[in-house]
Design a protein around this motif. Structure first.
Motif, mmCIF file in Angstrom:
data_model
loop_
_atom_site.group_PDB
_atom_site.id
_atom_site.type_symbol
_atom_site.label_atom_id
_atom_site.label_comp_id
_atom_site.label_asym_id
_atom_site.label_seq_id
_atom_site.Cartn_x
_atom_site.Cartn_y
_atom_site.Cartn_z
ATOM 1 N N UNK A 8 0.839 -1.192 0.000
ATOM 2 C CA UNK A 8 0.000 0.000 0.000
ATOM 3 C C UNK A 8 0.874 1.242 0.000
ATOM 4 N N UNK A 9 0.632 2.149 0.948
ATOM 5 C CA UNK A 9 1.431 3.367 1.069
ATOM 6 C C UNK A 9 2.662 3.188 1.943
ATOM 7 N N UNK A 10 2.806 2.015 2.555
ATOM 8 C CA UNK A 10 3.876 1.815 3.535
ATOM 9 C C UNK A 10 4.997 0.936 2.977
ATOM 10 N N UNK A 11 6.160 1.021 3.639
ATOM 11 C CA UNK A 11 7.272 0.117 3.375
ATOM 12 C C UNK A 11 7.507 -0.711 4.632
ATOM 13 N N UNK A 12 7.543 -2.018 4.478
ATOM 14 C CA UNK A 12 7.741 -2.937 5.598
ATOM 15 C C UNK A 12 9.112 -3.571 5.456
ATOM 16 N N UNK A 13 9.881 -3.570 6.556
ATOM 17 C CA UNK A 13 11.185 -4.211 6.596
ATOM 18 C C UNK A 13 11.071 -5.522 7.349
#
Length: 239
Positions: free
Chosen positions: A192-197
Motif C-alpha cells: 500500500x502506502x507503507x514500506x515494511x522491513x
C-alpha cells in the motif's frame, strides 16, 4: 557536451565502469554491438550477433549478455570477443547475474524454476525449483539472495543463493525500486502506502515505515565521513 549518432534501431546503451559505452542495435536479422569511449566518437570495436531482444551487463562490467530467441549470447566488453552460444529449451523471461559475474540466473517463460549458469563452464550447472511460474528476477546487490516475481499476485519468493533454498514468500508490490534486499539482510517491501522491513532469512517483520511507499527507494553503502584534502573547502552560501 558529447553527441554520438546511434544507428537506427538502437535497443540499448550499456555504460561500462572504465568509461566506455556499449551500444546495441538491431540490423535486419542480426544485432550489431559497438564499443566507444566518450567523448571520442571513434568506434573501438564492433561485433555482430544473432537477433536478440535484450542486453544485460554484469556489475563488474566484464561481460554483456544478450537474450536470443532460444539462446543466450555473451560478449567480453574489453574487446567484444564472443563466448560460445548457450542454447536453452525455451524463451527467456528474465536474466540476472551475481555481482561477481560468476553465476547467471535465467528464468524461462512459462517455467517454474530458475536455471543456474556457470559463466566459466558456459553451461547450465543447476536448477532452482520454485512454487510457480516465474515472471521476473532481481539480484541482491551483495549476491546473497535472489528475489523472484511470480507470474501472478503481488508477492515475491526469496531464494538463498548459498544453498539454493527457497526461504519463503513475502507480500509486496513489484516496482522498479522495491522489493529490495538491504545490506543488513533485511528485505524492504511495498505494501500500500507503507514500506515494511523484514528479515530475509526468517521473514519476521522488523519495522513499518508509514507512507514510505510514496517515495522512490535507492540504497547505498555509506562508509563514513572522510577528511578533506587541502585545499578543498566546504561550500559557503551567501546569507
Amino acid at each position: 557536451g558529447w553527441d554520438f549518432a546511434t544507428p537506427r534501431g538502437t535497443q540499448a546503451v550499456v555504460p561500462q565502469p572504465d568509461g566506455a559505452v556499449i551500444v546495441v542495435a538491431a540490423r535486419g536479422d542480426s544485432t550489431i554491438v559497438w564499443r566507444i569511449r566518450p567523448p571520442d566518437t571513434r568506434l573501438l570495436d564492433s561485433a555482430f550477433l544473432p537477433r536478440s531482444s535484450r542486453a544485460v551487463g554484469t556489475q563488474l562490467g566484464d561481460r554483456v549478455y544478450f537474450i536470443g530467441e532460444r539462446s543466450l549470447y555473451a560478449l567480453r566488453t574489453r574487446d567484444l570477443e564472443p563466448a560460445p552460444a548457450l542454447p536453452l529449451d525455451g524463451a527467456v523471461a528474465d536474466l540476472v547475474t551475481t555481482p561477481s559475474g560468476d553465476r547467471v540466473y535465467v528464468a524461462l517463460e512459462g517455467k517454474g524454476d530458475v536455471r543456474v549458469i556457470d559463466r566459466y563452464r558456459e553451461e547450465v550447472v543447476g536448477t532452482i525449483a520454485l512454487p510457480g511460474v516465474v515472471r521476473a528476477l532481481r539480484m541482491d546487490a551483495l549476491g546473497r539472495y535472489l528475489l523472484v516475481r511470480p507470474a501472478r499476485g503481488d508477492s515475491a519468493w526469496i531464494v538463498a543463493l548459498g544453498t539454493g533454498r527457497v526461504l519463503g514468500s513475502v507480500r509486496s508490490a513489484w516496482r522498479d525500486d522495491l522489493p529490495f534486499i538491504l545490506p543488513d539482510g533485511a528485505i524492504a517491501m511495498a505494501r500500500g502506502d507503507d514500506v515494511v522491513l523484514a528479515d530475509a532469512e526468517t521473514l519476521a517483520e522488523r519495522r513499518t515505515i508509514a507512507g514510505g511507499a510514496k517515495d522512490f527507494w535507492h540504497f547505498v553503502l555509506w562508509n563514513g565521513f572522510r577528511k578533506r584534502t587541502a585545499p578543498d573547502e566546504p561550500v559557503v552560501f551567501a546569507t
